[in-house]
Motif scaffolding. Structure first.
Motif, PDB file in Angstrom:
ATOM      1  N   VAL A   1      40.475  56.370  30.743  1.00  0.00           N
ATOM      2  CA  VAL A   1      41.313  55.177  30.640  1.00  0.00           C
ATOM      3  C   VAL A   1      40.520  54.062  29.968  1.00  0.00           C
ATOM      4  O   VAL A   1      39.289  53.985  30.078  1.00  0.00           O
ATOM      5  N   SER A   2      41.246  53.195  29.261  1.00  0.00           N
ATOM      6  CA  SER A   2      40.664  52.003  28.642  1.00  0.00           C
ATOM      7  C   SER A   2      40.881  50.823  29.576  1.00  0.00           C
ATOM      8  O   SER A   2      42.008  50.581  30.023  1.00  0.00           O
ATOM      9  N   VAL A   3      39.832  50.095  29.872  1.00  0.00           N
ATOM     10  CA  VAL A   3      39.874  49.031  30.874  1.00  0.00           C
ATOM     11  C   VAL A   3      39.330  47.741  30.279  1.00  0.00           C
ATOM     12  O   VAL A   3      38.368  47.760  29.496  1.00  0.00           O
ATOM     13  N   GLY A   4      39.955  46.611  30.652  1.00  0.00           N
ATOM     14  CA  GLY A   4      39.388  45.298  30.378  1.00  0.00           C
ATOM     15  C   GLY A   4      39.745  44.683  29.045  1.00  0.00           C
ATOM     16  O   GLY A   4      39.166  43.665  28.662  1.00  0.00           O
ATOM     17  N   ILE A   5      40.702  45.251  28.328  1.00  0.00           N
ATOM     18  CA  ILE A   5      40.949  44.828  26.945  1.00  0.00           C
ATOM     19  C   ILE A   5      41.481  43.396  26.862  1.00  0.00           C
ATOM     20  O   ILE A   5      41.208  42.693  25.888  1.00  0.00           O
ATOM     21  N   PHE A   6      42.237  42.941  27.866  1.00  0.00           N
ATOM     22  CA  PHE A   6      42.800  41.583  27.817  1.00  0.00           C
ATOM     23  C   PHE A   6      42.351  40.742  29.015  1.00  0.00           C
ATOM     24  O   PHE A   6      43.111  39.899  29.497  1.00  0.00           O
ATOM     25  N   SER A   7      41.123  40.930  29.466  1.00  0.00           N
ATOM     26  CA  SER A   7      40.723  40.314  30.739  1.00  0.00           C
ATOM     27  C   SER A   7      39.635  39.251  30.596  1.00  0.00           C
ATOM     28  O   SER A   7      38.911  38.969  31.550  1.00  0.00           O
ATOM     29  N   TRP A   8      39.511  38.649  29.428  1.00  0.00           N
ATOM     30  CA  TRP A   8      38.445  37.655  29.227  1.00  0.00           C
ATOM     31  C   TRP A   8      38.546  36.515  30.240  1.00  0.00           C
ATOM     32  O   TRP A   8      37.540  36.079  30.815  1.00  0.00           O
ATOM     33  N   ALA A   9      39.748  36.023  30.488  1.00  0.00           N
ATOM     34  CA  ALA A   9      39.908  34.872  31.386  1.00  0.00           C
ATOM     35  C   ALA A   9      39.453  35.189  32.807  1.00  0.00           C
ATOM     36  O   ALA A   9      39.041  34.287  33.543  1.00  0.00           O
ATOM     37  N   LEU A  10      39.514  36.454  33.223  1.00  0.00           N
ATOM     38  CA  LEU A  10      39.043  36.838  34.553  1.00  0.00           C
ATOM     39  C   LEU A  10      37.550  37.116  34.569  1.00  0.00           C
ATOM     40  O   LEU A  10      36.866  36.832  35.557  1.00  0.00           O
ATOM     41  N   LEU A  11      37.042  37.694  33.493  1.00  0.00           N
ATOM     42  CA  LEU A  11      35.622  38.034  33.431  1.00  0.00           C
ATOM     43  C   LEU A  11      34.744  36.806  33.209  1.00  0.00           C
ATOM     44  O   LEU A  11      33.607  36.758  33.685  1.00  0.00           O
ATOM     45  N   GLU A  12      35.250  35.826  32.468  1.00  0.00           N
ATOM     46  CA  GLU A  12      34.515  34.581  32.214  1.00  0.00           C
ATOM     47  C   GLU A  12      35.476  33.416  32.459  1.00  0.00           C
ATOM     48  O   GLU A  12      36.009  32.807  31.537  1.00  0.00           O
ATOM     49  N   PRO A  13      35.741  33.102  33.733  1.00  0.00           N
ATOM     50  CA  PRO A  13      36.756  32.094  34.053  1.00  0.00           C
ATOM     51  C   PRO A  13      36.412  30.700  33.531  1.00  0.00           C
ATOM     52  O   PRO A  13      37.315  29.894  33.277  1.00  0.00           O
ATOM     53  N   ARG A  14      35.133  30.401  33.387  1.00  0.00           N
ATOM     54  CA  ARG A  14      34.664  29.174  32.752  1.00  0.00           C
ATOM     55  C   ARG A  14      33.508  29.571  31.842  1.00  0.00           C
ATOM     56  O   ARG A  14      32.786  30.536  32.123  1.00  0.00           O
ATOM     57  N   GLU A  15      33.333  28.804  30.780  1.00  0.00           N
ATOM     58  CA  GLU A  15      32.326  29.190  29.790  1.00  0.00           C
ATOM     59  C   GLU A  15      30.963  29.365  30.430  1.00  0.00           C
ATOM     60  O   GLU A  15      30.448  28.472  31.108  1.00  0.00           O
ATOM     61  N   GLY A  16      30.398  30.559  30.229  1.00  0.00           N
ATOM     62  CA  GLY A  16      29.071  30.854  30.741  1.00  0.00           C
ATOM     63  C   GLY A  16      29.031  31.292  32.191  1.00  0.00           C
ATOM     64  O   GLY A  16      27.962  31.623  32.714  1.00  0.00           O
ATOM     65  N   GLU A  17      30.179  31.312  32.892  1.00  0.00           N
ATOM     66  CA  GLU A  17      30.251  31.764  34.285  1.00  0.00           C
ATOM     67  C   GLU A  17      31.007  33.087  34.324  1.00  0.00           C
ATOM     68  O   GLU A  17      32.128  33.179  33.821  1.00  0.00           O
ATOM     69  N   TYR A  18      30.426  34.106  34.951  1.00  0.00           N
ATOM     70  CA  TYR A  18      30.992  35.453  34.893  1.00  0.00           C
ATOM     71  C   TYR A  18      31.364  35.937  36.287  1.00  0.00           C
ATOM     72  O   TYR A  18      30.696  35.628  37.279  1.00  0.00           O
ATOM     73  N   ASP A  19      32.443  36.715  36.333  1.00  0.00           N
ATOM     74  CA  ASP A  19      32.884  37.350  37.573  1.00  0.00           C
ATOM     75  C   ASP A  19      33.180  38.808  37.263  1.00  0.00           C
ATOM     76  O   ASP A  19      34.254  39.146  36.742  1.00  0.00           O
ATOM     77  N   PHE A  20      32.217  39.681  37.571  1.00  0.00           N
ATOM     78  CA  PHE A  20      32.383  41.107  37.316  1.00  0.00           C
ATOM     79  C   PHE A  20      32.714  41.893  38.584  1.00  0.00           C
ATOM     80  O   PHE A  20      32.813  43.132  38.523  1.00  0.00           O
ATOM     81  N   GLY A  21      32.893  41.211  39.704  1.00  0.00           N
ATOM     82  CA  GLY A  21      33.097  41.919  40.959  1.00  0.00           C
ATOM     83  C   GLY A  21      34.301  42.845  40.938  1.00  0.00           C
ATOM     84  O   GLY A  21      34.221  44.017  41.336  1.00  0.00           O
ATOM     85  N   TRP A  22      35.435  42.315  40.464  1.00  0.00           N
ATOM     86  CA  TRP A  22      36.646  43.148  40.454  1.00  0.00           C
ATOM     87  C   TRP A  22      36.490  44.328  39.496  1.00  0.00           C
ATOM     88  O   TRP A  22      36.967  45.434  39.778  1.00  0.00           O
ATOM     89  N   LEU A  23      35.796  44.115  38.363  1.00  0.00           N
ATOM     90  CA  LEU A  23      35.604  45.200  37.408  1.00  0.00           C
ATOM     91  C   LEU A  23      34.642  46.248  37.971  1.00  0.00           C
ATOM     92  O   LEU A  23      34.823  47.455  37.736  1.00  0.00           O
ATOM     93  N   ASP A  24      33.635  45.792  38.719  1.00  0.00           N
ATOM     94  CA  ASP A  24      32.760  46.749  39.400  1.00  0.00           C
ATOM     95  C   ASP A  24      33.580  47.678  40.284  1.00  0.00           C
ATOM     96  O   ASP A  24      33.373  48.900  40.301  1.00  0.00           O
ATOM     97  N   ASP A  25      34.504  47.094  41.047  1.00  0.00           N
ATOM     98  CA  ASP A  25      35.330  47.883  41.974  1.00  0.00           C
ATOM     99  C   ASP A  25      36.197  48.888  41.215  1.00  0.00           C
ATOM    100  O   ASP A  25      36.307  50.051  41.613  1.00  0.00           O
ATOM    101  N   VAL A  26      36.820  48.430  40.132  1.00  0.00           N
ATOM    102  CA  VAL A  26      37.713  49.304  39.362  1.00  0.00           C
ATOM    103  C   VAL A  26      36.941  50.477  38.771  1.00  0.00           C
ATOM    104  O   VAL A  26      37.341  51.646  38.903  1.00  0.00           O
ATOM    105  N   ILE A  27      35.818  50.169  38.119  1.00  0.00           N
ATOM    106  CA  ILE A  27      35.048  51.228  37.467  1.00  0.00           C
ATOM    107  C   ILE A  27      34.490  52.199  38.514  1.00  0.00           C
ATOM    108  O   ILE A  27      34.492  53.421  38.315  1.00  0.00           O
TER     109      ILE A  27
END
Length: 672
Positions: free
Chosen positions: A42-68
């Protein structure tokens, strides 16, 4: 392209997965149903920039860790996307100068899919940063087997007329031409007093009082392609600093406009393509085959991935026609027959919200009891039986020329007739070959063509001198060349060739074109060809022969009594020219004569049956697709991998069904 192992065992099967649209408990249901369906990628994360970097330079990979992690625990591999086709709202607010500007000066805002200006330095920096952070985090994750950069470059954002783009275009032109004298000469700016004396005065071909300079338009198309590709390379190189898995981005083959896929294919590790049926085309399976053959060809024959297609209807056309029972199965296996070793869809679970909520999915709104889901599960089981096909190759004796630069040039304004389009002619000639059961590759006009018995040039309006020599050499060395009308007209600057229309083809074809003679729609024109009369439309030409023999003559219209179809002996081969627009049926007697010259044999299969052979080390695999409403019999000994049926002499393929036959023999006709 670097050589990599295939990302999955057997044929890859799955689709885009967007778990961020759903509560956490749905994810567990998703992976269980994926396993039931046989999904392995499966292809994951293609339209998820706003969730992965909710503010410039701040990252949230927790949900993606869980999915992968969840996918990996269930044996499902991940094609990890970079989310740069959908910049977040904060990017638009922080960098308003990065917005795309249309030809008429409108700045495009957020709230949709589509990148910002490909020339924006702020976008380049931000996209490289998020791609690099993803690669740093997941480079060594065992689930991640491939990187999926961006999404469908060139759609919906292609040309951009923002200040950043105009400045980059000037620099691109400086590098290409070196001086204003070189630019003025290439663009023919003496016409209409367009001569440039300062680089700052050179702009993009935005809205003007009349039609812009066509050479400028053509260069802007090249520039656009280069800028989009530079964005891809920017992200790819950021990933490569951390990760070693293969990298791809999803092309759109015959549906692509802003991207020259001959150049793009050199930059990816695995070629992938998106294909969607066009509802007004009632023979959409022919266009599907064309797109698949073109994708395999830009991959230079290597296996490729169908990254997206639909299980049923799409949502973005005027009439979104649902696929009928069995159609999705035929579509998928046609792609496989034409070289795809991966069959993926958009998307796994149908979205409840947003612009694509009416787009079909592997798991539709109707749920697991639906026909579509049952067919998805059935297709997964069938692909699981085809693992041995992976890695085998398609071979062709015929090449069809395809050049995106010629497409860009021919489809500009102020051509002799609006009824002569690049894609229309490609489709007509391809469809004739398809209906004759002839497998084809596509090729660039400057490619080595020596391996083909026949080369067909349906739309070669722009043809360089080097390409003309290449085709003449091909014919001289024993090849058969078939060229359609309005060919070899201009050079790489959209300037008419010295020596007149068709000058680069004069050696191969034994003629020049004195004048184009478009035909009024209400006028009936025909061509007498070897005793038969075939109708034509829209177009004729005044040919001046220089060694060519007449094989067809105009009847009616402005070229009445003049040569319409010619054949020229050059060296060891033959050059054919068709100076008018023939439809698919009218092309049949022309191609029959050309096949005889080339030593190409039509399959003799019934109408509506397509057969392609994939060649492996130990076996050949005959993929036979029956689009008819009744069964058909093929004289092919071997084993049907889908059913396990073995036959010494022939196989019956049911109405609307597909067979994949392991054999060492080539198929013979024998329909009923």
């Amino acid at each position: 392209m670097t050589e990599f192992g295939w990302p999955t065992e057997g044929i890859s099967y799955g689709g885009d997965y967007n778990p961020e649209q759903w509560p956490r408990h749905v994810w567990d249901e998703d992976v269980a149903l994926m396993r039931e369906a046989g999904v392995n990628l499966v292809s994951v994360g293609i339209f998820s920039w706003a969730l992965l970097e909710p503010r410039e330079g701040e990252y949230d990979f927790g949900w993606l860790d869980d999915v992968i992690g969840l996918l990996h625990a269930n044996g499902i591999a991940v094609d990890l996307g970079t989310p740069t086709a959908a910049p977040p709202a904060w990017f638009y607010a922080t960098y308003p100068q990065a917005r795309v500007v249309t030809r008429d000066g409108t700045a495009l805002g957020p709230g949709s899919r589509g990148m910002v200006s490909p020339s924006s330095p702020e976008y380049r920096a931000a996209s490289a940063r998020i791609a690099g952070e993803l690669a740093r985090r997941y480079a060594d994750h065992p689930a991640v087997v491939m990187w999926h950069i961006h999404n469908e470059y060139g759609a919906p954002v292609g040309e951009d007329f923002s200040p950043a783009s105009v400045a980059a275009f000037r620099e691109w032109l400086r590098a290409r031409y070196g001086s204003l004298d070189g630019l003025n000469a290439a663009w023919g700016t003496a016409f209409w007093g367009q001569v440039y004396g300062e680089w700052e005065h050179v702009g993009a071909p935005a809205a003007t009082a009349s039609t812009p300079n066509p050479a400028q338009r053509l260069d802007f198309a090249r520039f656009t392609d280069d800028q989009l590709r530079a964005c891809f390379v920017n992200e790819r190189d950021a990933i490569r600093q951390h990760a070693a898995q293969p990298v791809t981005t999803n092309f759109m083959a015959h549906q692509s406009y802003n991207t020259d896929l001959w150049r793009w294919a050199r930059e990816v590790d695995v070629v992938s393509d998106d294909h969607y049926l066009w509802s007004p085309d009632e023979d959409g399976h022919v266009g599907l085959a064309l797109s698949a053959d073109l994708t395999r060809s830009v991959a230079r024959g290597k296996p490729w991935i169908l990254m997206e297609h639909s299980t049923s209807a799409v949502n973005w056309q005027g009439h979104n026609i649902a696929k009928r029972p069995g159609e999705m199965h035929r579509n998928a296996l046609t792609h496989l027959g034409r070289g795809a070793d991966g069959i993926l869809f958009f998307q796994w679970r149908a979205s409840r919200s947003g612009a694509e909520k009416f787009h079909s999915a592997m798991l539709p709104h109707a749920g697991t009891g639906s026909r579509v889901f049952r067919e998805v599960v059935d297709l997964g089981a069938k692909l699981g039986r085809l693992s041995e096909v992976r890695g085998s190759r398609v071979r062709a004796d015929v090449a069809v020329l395809y050049d995106w630069e010629s497409l860009w040039a021919q489809d500009l304004e102020w051509r002799p007739s609006d009824e002569l389009g690049f894609r229309e002619r490609v489709r007509a000639y391809y469809e004739r070959l398809w209906r004759d059961g002839v497998t084809v590759d596509f090729a660039h006009p400057e490619d080595d063509l020596s391996g083909y018995r026949l080369v067909v040039a349906p739309s070669s309006y722009l043809l360089t001198q080097a390409a003309g020599k290449n085709l003449a050499d091909y014919v001289a060395q024993g090849g058969t060349l078939l060229v359609s009308c309005f060919a070899g007209v201009v050079d790489e600057h959209d300037a008419v060739h010295e020596g007149g229309f068709g000058a680069p083809l004069r050696t191969a074809l034994g003629l020049t074109v004195e004048e184009f003679l478009p035909v009024r729609p209400q006028h009936d024109v025909a061509v007498d060809l070897d005793g038969a009369t075939v109708p034509t439309a829209a177009w004729s030409e005044h040919l001046v022969l220089d060694g060519a023999e007449v094989r067809g003559t105009y009847r009616g219209g402005p070229a009445d009594g003049m040569p319409a179809i010619t054949r020229h002996a050059h060296g060891e081969g033959q050059g054919w020219y068709v100076s008018t627009r023939l439809d698919v049926a009218a092309l049949a007697p022309v191609l029959a004569a050309v096949y005889a010259d080339a030593g190409v044999e039509p399959s003799g299969l019934p109408e509506g049956v397509e057969v392609v052979v994939r060649h492996g080390d130990a076996h050949d695999y005959v993929v036979a697709v029956n689009h008819r409403d009744e069964p058909v019999t093929l004289a092919v000994p071997g084993t049907d991998l889908l059913t396990g049926t073995e036959a010494d002499q022939q196989h019956e393929i049911g109405a609307g069904e597909v067979a994949v036959l392991r054999t060492t023999a080539r198929p013979q006709g024998g329909g009923r």
